[in-house]
Enzyme design. Sequence first.
Site, short mmCIF file in Angstrom:
data_model
loop_
_atom_site.label_atom_id
_atom_site.label_comp_id
_atom_site.label_asym_id
_atom_site.label_seq_id
_atom_site.Cartn_x
_atom_site.Cartn_y
_atom_site.Cartn_z
N ASP A 1 -21.78 -17.21 -7.96
CA ASP A 1 -22.75 -17.51 -6.90
C ASP A 1 -22.24 -16.79 -5.65
O ASP A 1 -21.07 -16.39 -5.57
CB ASP A 1 -22.76 -19.05 -6.69
CG ASP A 1 -23.41 -19.46 -5.40
OD1 ASP A 1 -24.57 -19.09 -5.18
OD2 ASP A 1 -22.74 -20.14 -4.61
N ASP B 1 -23.51 -17.47 -1.72
CA ASP B 1 -23.38 -18.28 -0.50
C ASP B 1 -22.62 -19.57 -0.76
O ASP B 1 -23.02 -20.39 -1.57
CB ASP B 1 -24.77 -18.58 0.06
CG ASP B 1 -25.46 -17.31 0.53
OD1 ASP B 1 -26.60 -17.04 0.09
OD2 ASP B 1 -24.85 -16.57 1.32
C1 XBP Z 1 -27.90 -19.99 -1.08
C2 XBP Z 1 -29.32 -20.06 -0.69
C3 XBP Z 1 -29.92 -18.94 0.12
C4 XBP Z 1 -29.27 -18.87 1.50
C5 XBP Z 1 -30.15 -18.12 2.48
O1 XBP Z 1 -27.84 -19.00 -2.08
O2 XBP Z 1 -29.98 -21.02 -1.05
O3 XBP Z 1 -31.29 -19.25 0.26
O4 XBP Z 1 -29.13 -20.20 1.99
O5 XBP Z 1 -30.38 -16.81 2.00
P1 XBP Z 1 -26.69 -19.06 -3.24
P2 XBP Z 1 -31.88 -16.26 1.98
O6 XBP Z 1 -27.46 -19.21 -4.55
O7 XBP Z 1 -25.96 -17.75 -3.13
O8 XBP Z 1 -25.78 -20.24 -2.96
O9 XBP Z 1 -32.48 -16.55 3.33
O10 XBP Z 1 -31.74 -14.78 1.68
O11 XBP Z 1 -32.55 -17.03 0.87
MG MG Z 2 -24.08 -21.29 -3.19
#
Ligand code: XBP
Ligand code: MG
Length: 234
Positions: free
Chosen positions: A11, A13
């Site tokens: 993953d 973020d």
């Molecule tokens: C986390 C998310 C993303 C980010 C924002 O992604 O839910 O939506 O919060 O990025 P991950 P965007 O699966 O990597 O934890 O605005 O590009 O969606």
């Molecule tokens: Mg994440």
Amino acid sequence: MVEPLRALIFDVDGTLAETEEVHRLAFNRAFEEAGIPWSWDRTLYRALLAVSGGKERIRAYAADHDPGRTGIDALVRDVHARKTEIYTGMVREGGVPFRPGVARLIEEARAAGLILAVATTTTRANVDALLDANTGGTGHGWFATFACADDAPPKKPDPMVYRVVLERIGLPASACIALEDSPNGVAAATGAGIAVVVSTSVYTDGDDFTGAAAVFPDFGSVTLDDLRSIHTKA
Ligand code: XBP
Ligand code: MG
């Protein structure tokens, strides 16, 4: 699992790096630039993170907090595009490092010939910015594939993004481990049959990670051999 561990699926973020605070600031700056009187503080943002995907998050927030606002489709499209520009600019300035142990785990896995992949809800441009900022661009070659927002429209907890990765790398779920930070991520990976190891993040610490094979505060003391033994027991 009886078969050997052959791939790590990361993953982004909250897992590769603590990026959500930067996302939050970028959302607020994009709202301000657009003259929209919305501002997401940390407490509210933690609740809003229950909705994966920035576009979906904006839409859900508007429905709950500003239901009379018109032109939402254009707002979501334009404000999110600007938010992504702001976010990537902030990340490229530096100061958003990989979380503890992430670079070492990647290095160990590459040296052992494992396949690496990314399964994220975020926008590909955001992943590129994070890799450019932290690896000078070499990091792109570490991963066999990147499944991002546009590759899997149904966002986590839907398992689609992980199923896309499995399809692309040509491995069964049983040969992989997913590295995640959130309950939505755990649900998405387990929904695809993949064992999940969690590093809790600033916005997910204390959440319910039922279904994860293991939960750590971070990967600073987690080795590839640790992941292999977790995988064996999963
Ligand atoms: C986390 C998310 C993303 C980010 C924002 O992604 O839910 O939506 O919060 O990025 P991950 P965007 O699966 O990597 O934890 O605005 O590009 O969606
Ligand atoms: Mg994440």
